[in-house]
Design a protein around this motif. Sequence first.
Motif, mmCIF file in Angstrom:
data_model
loop_
_atom_site.group_PDB
_atom_site.id
_atom_site.type_symbol
_atom_site.label_atom_id
_atom_site.label_comp_id
_atom_site.label_asym_id
_atom_site.label_seq_id
_atom_site.Cartn_x
_atom_site.Cartn_y
_atom_site.Cartn_z
ATOM 1 N N THR A 176 0.854 -1.191 0.000
ATOM 2 C CA THR A 176 0.000 0.000 0.000
ATOM 3 C C THR A 176 0.887 1.237 0.000
ATOM 4 N N ASN A 177 0.296 2.392 -0.308
ATOM 5 C CA ASN A 177 1.048 3.646 -0.304
ATOM 6 C C ASN A 177 1.624 3.938 1.073
ATOM 7 N N GLU A 178 0.868 3.616 2.126
ATOM 8 C CA GLU A 178 1.346 3.847 3.489
ATOM 9 C C GLU A 178 2.580 2.998 3.779
ATOM 10 N N GLN A 179 2.569 1.741 3.316
ATOM 11 C CA GLN A 179 3.720 0.866 3.521
ATOM 12 C C GLN A 179 4.943 1.376 2.759
ATOM 13 N N ILE A 180 4.730 1.836 1.537
ATOM 14 C CA ILE A 180 5.832 2.362 0.722
ATOM 15 C C ILE A 180 6.428 3.601 1.385
ATOM 16 N N ALA B 58 6.251 4.440 4.579
ATOM 17 C CA ALA B 58 6.914 4.038 5.831
ATOM 18 C C ALA B 58 8.281 3.420 5.549
ATOM 19 N N GLU B 59 8.383 2.594 4.529
ATOM 20 C CA GLU B 59 9.672 1.989 4.182
ATOM 21 C C GLU B 59 10.674 3.040 3.730
ATOM 22 N N LYS B 60 10.218 4.039 2.966
ATOM 23 C CA LYS B 60 11.104 5.127 2.541
ATOM 24 C C LYS B 60 11.617 5.921 3.740
ATOM 25 N N GLU B 61 10.728 6.211 4.693
ATOM 26 C CA GLU B 61 11.135 6.954 5.887
ATOM 27 C C GLU B 61 12.150 6.176 6.710
ATOM 28 N N ILE B 62 11.935 4.870 6.841
ATOM 29 C CA ILE B 62 12.882 4.032 7.591
ATOM 30 C C ILE B 62 14.239 4.024 6.888
ATOM 31 N N GLU B 63 14.247 3.909 5.576
ATOM 32 C CA GLU B 63 15.501 3.897 4.822
ATOM 33 C C GLU B 63 16.212 5.247 4.909
ATOM 34 N N GLU B 64 15.463 6.353 4.825
ATOM 35 C CA GLU B 64 16.063 7.688 4.957
ATOM 36 C C GLU B 64 16.684 7.874 6.330
ATOM 37 N N LYS B 65 16.003 7.404 7.379
ATOM 38 C CA LYS B 65 16.550 7.505 8.735
ATOM 39 C C LYS B 65 17.811 6.672 8.872
ATOM 40 N N ARG B 66 17.809 5.473 8.287
ATOM 41 C CA ARG B 66 18.989 4.616 8.342
ATOM 42 C C ARG B 66 20.175 5.283 7.645
ATOM 43 N N LEU B 67 19.934 5.864 6.478
ATOM 44 C CA LEU B 67 21.001 6.549 5.750
ATOM 45 C C LEU B 67 21.484 7.785 6.503
ATOM 46 N N ASP B 68 20.543 8.499 7.146
ATOM 47 C CA ASP B 68 20.905 9.681 7.919
ATOM 48 C C ASP B 68 21.763 9.317 9.119
ATOM 49 N N ASP B 69 21.495 8.168 9.726
ATOM 50 C CA ASP B 69 22.278 7.712 10.881
ATOM 51 C C ASP B 69 23.683 7.269 10.490
ATOM 52 N N GLU B 70 23.949 7.089 9.198
ATOM 53 C CA GLU B 70 25.278 6.705 8.727
ATOM 54 C C GLU B 70 26.159 7.926 8.425
ATOM 55 N N LYS B 71 25.572 9.121 8.416
ATOM 56 C CA LYS B 71 26.317 10.340 8.101
ATOM 57 C C LYS B 71 27.000 10.886 9.352
ATOM 58 N N VAL B 72 28.132 11.532 9.153
ATOM 59 C CA VAL B 72 28.874 12.130 10.264
ATOM 60 C C VAL B 72 28.130 13.370 10.751
ATOM 61 N N LYS B 73 27.949 13.455 12.071
ATOM 62 C CA LYS B 73 27.260 14.594 12.678
ATOM 63 C C LYS B 73 28.121 15.151 13.802
ATOM 64 N N VAL B 74 27.784 16.355 14.244
ATOM 65 C CA VAL B 74 28.492 16.982 15.355
ATOM 66 C C VAL B 74 27.614 16.885 16.595
ATOM 67 N N CYS B 75 28.192 16.370 17.673
ATOM 68 C CA CYS B 75 27.464 16.242 18.936
ATOM 69 C C CYS B 75 27.194 17.641 19.498
ATOM 70 N N PRO B 76 25.966 17.934 19.911
ATOM 71 C CA PRO B 76 25.667 19.261 20.452
ATOM 72 C C PRO B 76 26.310 19.531 21.811
ATOM 73 N N LYS B 77 26.706 18.484 22.510
ATOM 74 C CA LYS B 77 27.294 18.656 23.845
ATOM 75 C C LYS B 77 28.815 18.784 23.793
ATOM 76 N N CYS B 78 29.485 17.778 23.222
ATOM 77 C CA CYS B 78 30.954 17.773 23.243
ATOM 78 C C CYS B 78 31.561 18.350 21.970
ATOM 79 N N LEU B 79 30.731 18.639 20.973
ATOM 80 C CA LEU B 79 31.140 19.232 19.705
ATOM 81 C C LEU B 79 32.127 18.366 18.921
ATOM 82 N N GLN B 80 32.116 17.048 19.164
ATOM 83 C CA GLN B 80 32.964 16.112 18.434
ATOM 84 C C GLN B 80 32.149 15.469 17.313
#
Length: 131
Positions: A31-35, A37-59
Amino acid sequence: MDDARESWIVMIVKHLLLRSTLLDDIEFKKTNEQIIAEKEIEEKRLDDEKVKVCPKCLQNHIPSKTSHGNCNYHDAFVYDLDKGTKINSEQAQNVQQKAVLLNQKAEQQPKLIWACCLALYGRDRGCLRYS
């Protein structure tokens, strides 16, 4: 117009292998909802693989590879003992970098401490932990 319809099937199956084989053979359309939801999960997974700066320690860190307690930080200002003033961490970093660039000896370098735990700025680890 999208002709996606939900299809339902009721199966009473004793063996899971038979159930999974039937589902693979039928190939239900998602269904469109499943598609979405799967896209959002994949985008979050890809976003979690990117380098980010910690707001506390700035590393820099990669969220998917970071475990709880990796971040150490201070939650107070830095005190300059030589001048008797309080400064923020960015100003302290500038003072310390200037001393390094001028090749100052250890006794000439600025005396900077964290107000939260009295640790030496730039030498001691943070007194607080953040996940």
